[in-house]
Design a protein around this motif. Sequence first.
Motif, mmCIF file in Angstrom:
data_model
loop_
_atom_site.group_PDB
_atom_site.id
_atom_site.type_symbol
_atom_site.label_atom_id
_atom_site.label_comp_id
_atom_site.label_asym_id
_atom_site.label_seq_id
_atom_site.Cartn_x
_atom_site.Cartn_y
_atom_site.Cartn_z
ATOM 1 N N LEU A 23 0.742 -1.265 -0.062
ATOM 2 C CA LEU A 23 -0.081 0.154 -0.027
ATOM 3 C C LEU A 23 0.761 1.099 0.137
ATOM 4 C CD1 LEU A 23 -2.200 -2.227 1.061
ATOM 5 C CD2 LEU A 23 -2.956 -0.455 2.539
ATOM 6 N N LYS A 24 0.920 2.100 -1.197
ATOM 7 C CA LYS A 24 1.623 3.353 -1.052
ATOM 8 C C LYS A 24 1.042 4.290 -0.018
ATOM 9 C CE LYS A 24 2.547 3.009 -6.071
ATOM 10 N NZ LYS A 24 2.093 3.707 -7.287
ATOM 11 N N ILE A 25 2.082 5.003 0.416
ATOM 12 C CA ILE A 25 2.002 6.105 1.184
ATOM 13 C C ILE A 25 1.348 7.392 0.906
ATOM 14 C CG2 ILE A 25 2.750 7.582 3.240
ATOM 15 C CD1 ILE A 25 4.656 5.218 3.604
ATOM 16 N N PHE A 173 7.459 17.220 7.392
ATOM 17 C CA PHE A 173 8.330 16.700 6.335
ATOM 18 C C PHE A 173 9.255 15.981 7.195
ATOM 19 C CE2 PHE A 173 12.504 16.799 4.005
ATOM 20 C CZ PHE A 173 11.740 15.978 3.003
ATOM 21 N N LEU A 174 9.906 16.454 8.224
ATOM 22 C CA LEU A 174 11.262 15.783 8.897
ATOM 23 C C LEU A 174 10.809 14.423 9.442
ATOM 24 C CD1 LEU A 174 13.550 18.528 10.541
ATOM 25 C CD2 LEU A 174 13.951 17.027 8.615
ATOM 26 N N CYS A 181 12.098 7.331 4.938
ATOM 27 C CA CYS A 181 13.177 6.862 4.153
ATOM 28 C C CYS A 181 14.156 6.167 4.906
ATOM 29 C CB CYS A 181 13.759 8.297 3.650
ATOM 30 S SG CYS A 181 12.638 9.237 2.752
ATOM 31 N N LEU A 182 14.168 6.579 6.339
ATOM 32 C CA LEU A 182 15.401 5.820 7.023
ATOM 33 C C LEU A 182 15.170 4.658 7.846
ATOM 34 C CD1 LEU A 182 17.324 9.017 8.397
ATOM 35 C CD2 LEU A 182 17.518 7.868 6.214
ATOM 36 N N PHE A 183 13.892 4.427 8.132
ATOM 37 C CA PHE A 183 13.345 3.355 9.178
ATOM 38 C C PHE A 183 12.392 2.377 8.666
ATOM 39 C CE2 PHE A 183 14.658 6.831 12.098
ATOM 40 C CZ PHE A 183 15.968 6.314 12.436
ATOM 41 N N SER A 184 11.771 2.682 7.426
ATOM 42 C CA SER A 184 10.774 1.762 6.985
ATOM 43 C C SER A 184 11.215 0.331 7.069
ATOM 44 C CB SER A 184 10.584 2.199 5.382
ATOM 45 O OG SER A 184 9.625 3.129 5.657
#
Length: 205
Positions: A23-25, A173-174, A181-184
């Motif tokens: 499922l896209k975000i 955003f952060l 981007c970092l923890f998925s």
Amino acid sequence: MRWGEQLLFREKVHQQYPDLWSLKIVRKRLPFILKYLKEGEAVLEIGAFNRELGERIKKYCPRIQYKSMDIDPTYSHDYASLEEIEETFDMVLLFEVIEHLNREKGRGLARKICELLKSGGRVILTTPNVYTPGQYWKDVSHETPYHYEELGGLFLSEGFESIEMYRLFSEPFLRYFFRVCLFSSLFHFLGIDFTKSILLVARKG
């Protein structure tokens, strides 16, 4: 509906979306809604609270015919119950509503929405993401948790022709950047998620 029949609809959803991570975000709710909306169309929001979303939509589509329904009389609405509504709409919106109903009332709601939509009309709704720890359980008035397959299968079984499913994560955003981007991959490995809601778009044939 028999359980076996419901499982067949769930399987259709599973074939389209094999797991939660397929499922896209979606980041922002309003731009997403506007993609499906045309100027001059009729929109009904169920559980509209203070009608703030309708005002935001009208800034971009001033000729939208917006109506609201809510059982809470704190704010003024066009309708106090679904039974009062006799007109039809191009789009029905409801956000964080269906989980407040038991299973049978939730099915009745999906059926009623299908009746209220014109041919080709769409419903856009969200419900808490049960994969995100604590997201569903934070509200004592919640009655039915919906796995995304169960939610999609429900609307397919009640006369909708097609569905689209997403995860909604409307954060600054952060926070979005670090989680997505970092923890998925870490969340995926642990079998949990960080997005707050499952977002469904269902189209009436």
